[in-house]
Write a protein that holds these residues in place. Structure first.
Motif, short mmCIF file in Angstrom:
data_model
loop_
_atom_site.label_atom_id
_atom_site.label_comp_id
_atom_site.label_asym_id
_atom_site.label_seq_id
_atom_site.Cartn_x
_atom_site.Cartn_y
_atom_site.Cartn_z
N ALA A 307 95.33 25.09 -2.24
CA ALA A 307 96.01 25.51 -0.78
C ALA A 307 97.22 24.72 -0.18
N THR A 308 97.26 23.44 -0.62
CA THR A 308 98.22 22.58 -0.41
C THR A 308 99.41 22.51 -1.22
N PHE A 309 99.37 22.36 -2.62
CA PHE A 309 100.41 22.05 -3.60
C PHE A 309 100.81 23.56 -3.74
N LEU A 310 100.26 24.92 -3.62
CA LEU A 310 100.76 26.04 -4.05
C LEU A 310 101.02 26.92 -2.88
N ALA A 311 99.88 27.00 -1.76
CA ALA A 311 100.01 28.16 -0.82
C ALA A 311 100.69 27.66 0.56
N SER A 312 100.78 26.30 0.72
CA SER A 312 101.38 26.09 2.14
C SER A 312 102.66 26.25 2.57
N VAL A 313 103.70 26.32 1.35
CA VAL A 313 105.04 26.51 1.49
C VAL A 313 105.48 26.05 3.25
N SER A 314 105.20 24.66 3.45
CA SER A 314 105.88 24.26 4.73
C SER A 314 106.00 22.89 4.62
N ILE A 315 106.70 22.36 5.78
CA ILE A 315 107.22 20.85 5.75
C ILE A 315 105.64 19.98 5.60
N GLN A 316 105.00 20.64 6.46
CA GLN A 316 103.57 19.72 6.72
C GLN A 316 102.87 19.66 5.25
N GLY A 317 102.86 20.82 4.38
CA GLY A 317 102.15 21.11 3.28
C GLY A 317 103.25 20.21 2.15
N ALA A 318 104.32 19.93 2.36
CA ALA A 318 105.31 19.23 1.55
C ALA A 318 104.97 17.80 1.67
N HIS A 319 104.95 17.31 2.96
CA HIS A 319 104.60 15.94 3.06
C HIS A 319 103.16 15.50 2.55
N ALA A 320 102.17 16.48 2.54
CA ALA A 320 100.81 16.03 1.97
C ALA A 320 101.28 16.14 0.61
N VAL A 321 101.97 16.86 -0.21
CA VAL A 321 101.99 16.69 -1.44
C VAL A 321 102.68 15.29 -1.99
N ILE A 322 103.70 15.07 -1.15
CA ILE A 322 104.51 13.61 -1.38
C ILE A 322 103.41 12.60 -1.19
N THR A 323 102.45 12.77 -0.12
CA THR A 323 101.71 11.55 0.24
C THR A 323 100.79 11.21 -0.95
N GLU A 324 100.10 12.57 -1.64
CA GLU A 324 99.20 12.38 -2.76
C GLU A 324 99.95 11.74 -3.84
N LEU A 325 101.22 12.36 -4.19
CA LEU A 325 101.84 11.66 -5.32
C LEU A 325 102.06 10.42 -5.44
#
Length: 336
Positions: A307-325
Motif C-alpha cells: 500500500a505504501t511502496f506501490l499504491a500510495s502515489v503521493s508525497i506522503q507515501g514517497a516520504h514513507a518510502v524514503i524513511t524506510e529505505l
C-alpha cells in the motif's frame, strides 16, 4: 435524477448565500499571518483552470473539497484543504486513511465516505455541497458531466505517473500553488539527500521491485512507476541492462525470468486483499519464491508494504518510502 439535482443545487445555493451573509456580520478571529495567507489565496479568484476535460471556473477559494482518487485524498490533506468527501480505497472501514499519513483524525473528522473508487455515489456528493471536486480522467471520465453539474470539477489525465504534478494541480485550484511547489521541492531535496547518504555508504547500490498480484507473471516495476521515480529522485539506479519500460509501469516476468529482477536490493510486495484475489497473489508469491531460481538471486531481498511502496502515489507515501529505505541502509533519514 436531473430534476432532483437541479432542485437540490438551488437549495444548496440558497443555503450558501445565507451562510455568507451571516459570516459578514461575524468578527474576524484570525491572526494577522492567517489573514495575510487567506488574502493571498483569494487574490487569484475567480480562477479558470484548463484541464484534460476542458476549462472550469472556480469562483472562490474552495472550502469544501471532494476527492475521488486516493492520490488526491492524500494531496488534499497535504495541502490542508477542507476535505469533506472521499472515496473508500482501503479495506478496513474503521481505518479509511493510510497509516503513512500519520494522525489525520482532526483533519478528517467531518469527512464523509462517498462510495468506492469504482462507483462514487453522486447523491452523497451532492448532499455535501462541495465547491470543488477533483479526480482523474482515467478514473471517472464517464461521470465528469454529472459531477460538473454538482460543483466545479477538475480532472488530471492520470494519477500514478503524474503524482507530483497533480499536487501542484490541486494546489493551484485551492489558491495554494506556491505552497504545493514548495512541498514537492522539499520532497525532492530530501530524496536527493538520503540517496546521497545511501550511495556514500554503498556506492554500488541498485534496486528492483517485484510485485505479486496473482497472475501468471510477476511484475518488475519500471523507471516509469511510482517507486521508479522515487529511486530516480534519490539517484539510486536500476541494474544495468535490467528489463525496463518508459511507457508501462511494469515489465512482466515469468518464473523462468526471475533472475532478470535481481539487484543490490530486491524489494518484494504482494497485492493481498481479503478473498480470492489475495489468495491468488499469495499462492503466486509462494510458487515463485519456492522456485530454485529465486534462491539464486544475489541481492538482498526485502519485503515492503504494498500500500505504501506501490499504491500510495503521493508525497506522503514517497516520504514513507524514503524513511524506510534510510532505516534499511542505516543512514540519516533527513527528517524535518
Amino acid at each position: 435524477m436531473k430534476t432532483r439535482i437541479s432542485r437540490q443545487l438551488t437549495a444548496a445555493a440558497a443555503g450558501l448565500v445565507l451562510l455568507a451573509t451571516a459570516a459578514c456580520g461575524s468578527p474576524a478571529a484570525t491572526t494577522s499571518s492567517t489573514a495575510t495567507t487567506a488574502a493571498a489565496e483569494a487574490a487569484g479568484f475567480p480562477l479558470t483552470m484548463e484541464h484534460t476535460m476542458g476549462s472550469t471556473t472556480i469562483e472562490e477559494v474552495p472550502k469544501r473539497v471532494v476527492a475521488l482518487d486516493p492520490s488526491y485524498i492524500d494531496a488534499a490533506l497535504l495541502l490542508e484543504a477542507d476535505l469533506v468527501g472521499y472515496v473508500q480505497y482501503r479495506q478496513d472501514p474503521k481505518a479509511p486513511f493510510a497509516p503513512y499519513l500519520g494522525d489525520v483524525a482532526d483533519a478528517t473528522k467531518d469527512a464523509v465516505n462517498v462510495g468506492t473508487l469504482a462507483e462514487p455515489n453522486l447523491e452523497k456528493i451532492l448532499e455535501l455541497q462541495p465547491d470543488l471536486i477533483v479526480s482523474a480522467k482515467v478514473r471517472h471520465e464517464a461521470l465528469y458531466s454529472q459531477l460538473s453539474k454538482i460543483a466545479p470539477t477538475i480532472f488530471s489525465v492520470s494519477t500514478g505517473p503524474t503524482w507530483k504534478e497533480n499536487v501542484v494541480f490541486l494546489g493551484e485550484a485551492l489558491g495554494k500553488k506556491a505552497k504545493a511547489e514548495e512541498l514537492v521541492k522539499a520532497y525532492e531535496d530530501r530524496a536527493a539527500k538520503v540517496g546521497a547518504e545511501i550511495l556514500a555508504k554503498k556506492p554500488d547500490a541498485t534496486y528492483s521491485l517485484i510485485r505479486f498480484t496473482g497472475g501468471d507473471t510477476a511484475r518488475l516495476y519500471s523507471s516509469n512507476s511510482f517507486i521508479g521515480e522515487i529511486m530516480a529522485d534519490m539517484n539510486i539506479p536500476r541494474p544495468k541492462d535490467q528489463p525496463d519500460s518508459d511507457k508501462e509501469i511494469f515489465v512482466p516476468l515469468s518464473a523462468e525470468q526471475i533472475l532478470q529482477g535481481d539487484a543490490g536490493l530486491v524489494m518484494v510486495s504482494a497485492f493481498t486483499p481479503a478473498g480470492a484475489e489475495g489468495d491468488k497473489a499469495r499462492a503466486q508469491q509462494e510458487a515463485f519464491q519456492s522456485n530454485p531460481l529465486w534462491q539464486r538471486l544475489q541481492g538482498e531481498v526485502k519485503n515492503v508494504d504494498d500500500a505504501t511502496f506501490l499504491a500510495s502515489v503521493s508525497i506522503q507515501g514517497a516520504h514513507a518510502v524514503i524513511t524506510e529505505l534510510a532505516n534499511h541502509y542505516g543512514v540519516d533519514p533527513q527528517l524535518p
